[in-house]
Design a protein around this motif. Structure first.
Motif, PDB file in Angstrom:
ATOM      1  N   ILE A  50     -15.909 -40.492   5.794  1.00 29.66           N
ATOM      2  CA  ILE A  50     -16.886 -39.848   6.884  1.00 29.66           C
ATOM      3  C   ILE A  50     -16.927 -40.764   7.977  1.00 29.66           C
ATOM      4  CG2 ILE A  50     -18.832 -38.504   7.543  1.00 29.66           C
ATOM      5  CD1 ILE A  50     -18.806 -37.474   4.887  1.00 29.66           C
ATOM      6  N   ILE A  51     -17.663 -41.832   7.466  1.00 28.17           N
ATOM      7  CA  ILE A  51     -17.650 -42.964   8.701  1.00 28.17           C
ATOM      8  C   ILE A  51     -16.603 -43.456   9.277  1.00 28.17           C
ATOM      9  CG2 ILE A  51     -18.902 -45.150   8.799  1.00 28.17           C
ATOM     10  CD1 ILE A  51     -20.873 -44.606   6.583  1.00 28.17           C
ATOM     11  N   GLY A  52     -15.803 -43.735   8.487  1.00 29.69           N
ATOM     12  CA  GLY A  52     -14.323 -44.190   9.164  1.00 29.69           C
ATOM     13  C   GLY A  52     -13.752 -43.281   9.910  1.00 29.69           C
ATOM     14  N   GLY A  53     -13.723 -41.996   9.566  1.00 25.72           N
ATOM     15  CA  GLY A  53     -13.173 -40.981  10.664  1.00 25.72           C
ATOM     16  C   GLY A  53     -14.077 -40.814  11.978  1.00 25.72           C
ATOM     17  N   LEU A  54     -15.128 -40.664  11.695  1.00 26.74           N
ATOM     18  CA  LEU A  54     -16.025 -40.611  12.989  1.00 26.74           C
ATOM     19  C   LEU A  54     -15.911 -41.865  13.841  1.00 26.74           C
ATOM     20  CD1 LEU A  54     -19.385 -39.164  11.625  1.00 26.74           C
ATOM     21  CD2 LEU A  54     -17.644 -37.973  12.954  1.00 26.74           C
ATOM     22  N   PHE A  55     -15.823 -42.968  13.157  1.00 28.50           N
ATOM     23  CA  PHE A  55     -15.745 -44.338  14.321  1.00 28.50           C
ATOM     24  C   PHE A  55     -14.308 -44.362  14.644  1.00 28.50           C
ATOM     25  CE2 PHE A  55     -19.550 -46.132  12.495  1.00 28.50           C
ATOM     26  CZ  PHE A  55     -20.011 -46.853  13.598  1.00 28.50           C
ATOM     27  N   VAL A  56     -13.146 -43.840  14.201  1.00 22.01           N
ATOM     28  CA  VAL A  56     -11.975 -43.835  14.595  1.00 22.01           C
ATOM     29  C   VAL A  56     -11.909 -42.599  15.996  1.00 22.01           C
ATOM     30  CG1 VAL A  56      -9.461 -43.100  14.173  1.00 22.01           C
ATOM     31  CG2 VAL A  56     -10.600 -44.621  12.619  1.00 22.01           C
ATOM     32  N   VAL A  57     -12.618 -41.542  15.569  1.00 20.57           N
ATOM     33  CA  VAL A  57     -12.499 -40.527  16.684  1.00 20.57           C
ATOM     34  C   VAL A  57     -13.069 -41.138  17.840  1.00 20.57           C
ATOM     35  CG1 VAL A  57     -13.182 -38.217  17.168  1.00 20.57           C
ATOM     36  CG2 VAL A  57     -11.906 -38.742  15.127  1.00 20.57           C
ATOM     37  N   THR A  63     -12.426 -45.846  23.931  1.00 20.51           N
ATOM     38  CA  THR A  63     -11.301 -46.746  24.419  1.00 20.51           C
ATOM     39  C   THR A  63     -10.559 -46.050  25.526  1.00 20.51           C
ATOM     40  OG1 THR A  63     -10.846 -47.551  22.284  1.00 20.51           O
ATOM     41  CG2 THR A  63      -9.285 -48.178  23.871  1.00 20.51           C
ATOM     42  N   LEU A  64     -10.414 -44.846  25.713  1.00 17.95           N
ATOM     43  CA  LEU A  64      -9.984 -44.136  26.729  1.00 17.95           C
ATOM     44  C   LEU A  64     -10.693 -44.152  27.935  1.00 17.95           C
ATOM     45  CD1 LEU A  64      -8.105 -41.052  24.881  1.00 17.95           C
ATOM     46  CD2 LEU A  64      -6.981 -43.000  25.936  1.00 17.95           C
ATOM     47  N   ALA A  65     -12.099 -44.227  27.874  1.00 18.46           N
ATOM     48  CA  ALA A  65     -12.766 -44.263  28.760  1.00 18.46           C
ATOM     49  C   ALA A  65     -12.890 -45.558  29.496  1.00 18.46           C
ATOM     50  CB  ALA A  65     -14.221 -43.767  28.465  1.00 18.46           C
ATOM     51  N   GLY A  79     -18.754 -56.942  35.373  1.00 16.68           N
ATOM     52  CA  GLY A  79     -17.432 -57.601  35.349  1.00 16.68           C
ATOM     53  C   GLY A  79     -16.946 -57.423  33.978  1.00 16.68           C
ATOM     54  N   VAL A  80     -17.630 -56.867  32.908  1.00 16.78           N
ATOM     55  CA  VAL A  80     -17.034 -56.629  31.702  1.00 16.78           C
ATOM     56  C   VAL A  80     -16.684 -55.119  31.267  1.00 16.78           C
ATOM     57  CG1 VAL A  80     -17.798 -56.815  29.159  1.00 16.78           C
ATOM     58  CG2 VAL A  80     -18.678 -58.651  30.892  1.00 16.78           C
ATOM     59  N   ASN A  81     -15.738 -54.885  30.986  1.00 16.82           N
ATOM     60  CA  ASN A  81     -15.417 -53.550  30.586  1.00 16.82           C
ATOM     61  C   ASN A  81     -15.833 -53.160  29.327  1.00 16.82           C
ATOM     62  OD1 ASN A  81     -14.071 -50.988  30.281  1.00 16.82           O
ATOM     63  ND2 ASN A  81     -12.005 -51.606  30.862  1.00 16.82           N
ATOM     64  N   ILE A  82     -16.982 -52.757  29.401  1.00 17.97           N
ATOM     65  CA  ILE A  82     -17.842 -52.621  28.229  1.00 17.97           C
ATOM     66  C   ILE A  82     -17.322 -51.412  27.182  1.00 17.97           C
ATOM     67  CG2 ILE A  82     -19.649 -51.225  29.012  1.00 17.97           C
ATOM     68  CD1 ILE A  82     -20.368 -53.963  26.521  1.00 17.97           C
ATOM     69  N   ASN A  83     -16.757 -50.305  27.806  1.00 21.96           N
ATOM     70  CA  ASN A  83     -16.222 -49.228  27.242  1.00 21.96           C
ATOM     71  C   ASN A  83     -15.045 -49.472  26.372  1.00 21.96           C
ATOM     72  OD1 ASN A  83     -18.210 -47.261  27.749  1.00 21.96           O
ATOM     73  ND2 ASN A  83     -17.096 -46.724  29.425  1.00 21.96           N
ATOM     74  N   LEU A  84     -14.255 -50.328  27.221  1.00 14.87           N
ATOM     75  CA  LEU A  84     -13.026 -50.949  26.512  1.00 14.87           C
ATOM     76  C   LEU A  84     -13.257 -51.670  25.035  1.00 14.87           C
ATOM     77  CD1 LEU A  84      -9.964 -50.921  26.338  1.00 14.87           C
ATOM     78  CD2 LEU A  84     -10.062 -53.071  27.685  1.00 14.87           C
ATOM     79  N   TRP A  85     -14.211 -52.533  24.973  1.00 19.02           N
ATOM     80  CA  TRP A  85     -14.431 -53.554  24.312  1.00 19.02           C
ATOM     81  C   TRP A  85     -15.288 -52.699  22.953  1.00 19.02           C
ATOM     82  CZ3 TRP A  85     -11.779 -57.359  23.499  1.00 19.02           C
ATOM     83  CH2 TRP A  85     -11.288 -58.070  24.555  1.00 19.02           C
ATOM     84  N   THR A  86     -16.126 -52.011  23.431  1.00 19.68           N
ATOM     85  CA  THR A  86     -16.845 -51.021  22.478  1.00 19.68           C
ATOM     86  C   THR A  86     -15.991 -50.164  21.866  1.00 19.68           C
ATOM     87  OG1 THR A  86     -18.743 -51.322  23.608  1.00 19.68           O
ATOM     88  CG2 THR A  86     -18.892 -49.520  22.055  1.00 19.68           C
ATOM     89  N   GLY A  87     -14.919 -49.629  22.339  1.00 16.67           N
ATOM     90  CA  GLY A  87     -13.977 -48.630  21.866  1.00 16.67           C
ATOM     91  C   GLY A  87     -13.115 -49.498  20.675  1.00 16.67           C
ATOM     92  N   VAL A  88     -12.782 -50.684  21.085  1.00 13.01           N
ATOM     93  CA  VAL A  88     -11.847 -51.499  20.240  1.00 13.01           C
ATOM     94  C   VAL A  88     -12.762 -51.681  18.978  1.00 13.01           C
ATOM     95  CG1 VAL A  88     -10.555 -53.518  20.182  1.00 13.01           C
ATOM     96  CG2 VAL A  88     -10.262 -51.996  22.042  1.00 13.01           C
ATOM     97  N   GLY A  89     -13.778 -52.201  19.394  1.00 16.81           N
ATOM     98  CA  GLY A  89     -14.672 -52.714  18.165  1.00 16.81           C
ATOM     99  C   GLY A  89     -14.886 -51.305  17.423  1.00 16.81           C
ATOM    100  N   MET A  90     -15.196 -50.366  17.802  1.00 13.95           N
ATOM    101  CA  MET A  90     -15.271 -48.883  16.899  1.00 13.95           C
ATOM    102  C   MET A  90     -13.878 -48.515  16.322  1.00 13.95           C
ATOM    103  SD  MET A  90     -17.528 -46.548  19.403  1.00 13.95           S
ATOM    104  CE  MET A  90     -17.814 -45.306  18.226  1.00 13.95           C
TER     105      MET A  90
END
Length: 121
Positions: A50-57, A63-65, A79-90
């Motif tokens: 459940i946790i893995g699936g939610l984090f991937v989705v 990441t797309l944002a 100057g930091v693309n926070i959505n990109l880095w957060t999405g990759v981390g998730m």
């Protein structure tokens, strides 16, 4: 003619008082079937899935944002693309949980009564 309880064709109680009408084999088959369903449910609702699936989705969405972020959005975050880095981390965390589930699956439940019976013999 009156039929006796327990004779064939009657809907009365079983022949032996206190007997449920089921053989031990039927009961054992039913218990085995329920244990199989329980093991399937335990694997299906494993918290890592459940946790893995939610984090991937959510990681894909964030990441797309981040990929489609405008320069104004990036400037707001200094100057930091926070959505990109957060999405990759998730995404990484979600893949970690799903990999953990794949490498160390949930063991089937142990039949305590059967193990206790084997130890006493």
């Amino acid at each position: 003619m009156s039929e006796h309880p327990g004779s064939s064709g009657s809907s009365g109680p079983p022949e032996h008082p206190g007997s449920s009408g089921y053989s031990e084999r039927d009961v054992q088959r039913e218990v085995t079937e329920l244990q199989g369903k329980s093991a399937t449910a335990a694997q299906l609702f494993d918290i890592r899935r459940i946790i893995g699936g939610l984090f991937v989705v959510y990681g894909i969405i964030v990441t797309l944002a981040g990929i489609t972020a405008s320069d104004a959005d990036i400037d707001k975050a200094e100057g930091v693309n926070i959505n990109l880095w957060t999405g990759v981390g998730m995404l990484g965390l979600g893949v970690f949980f799903l990999g953990w589930l794949w490498l160390r699956p949930t063991p089937p439940p142990v039949d305590v009564e059967r193990v206790a019976g084997e130890d006493s013999e």
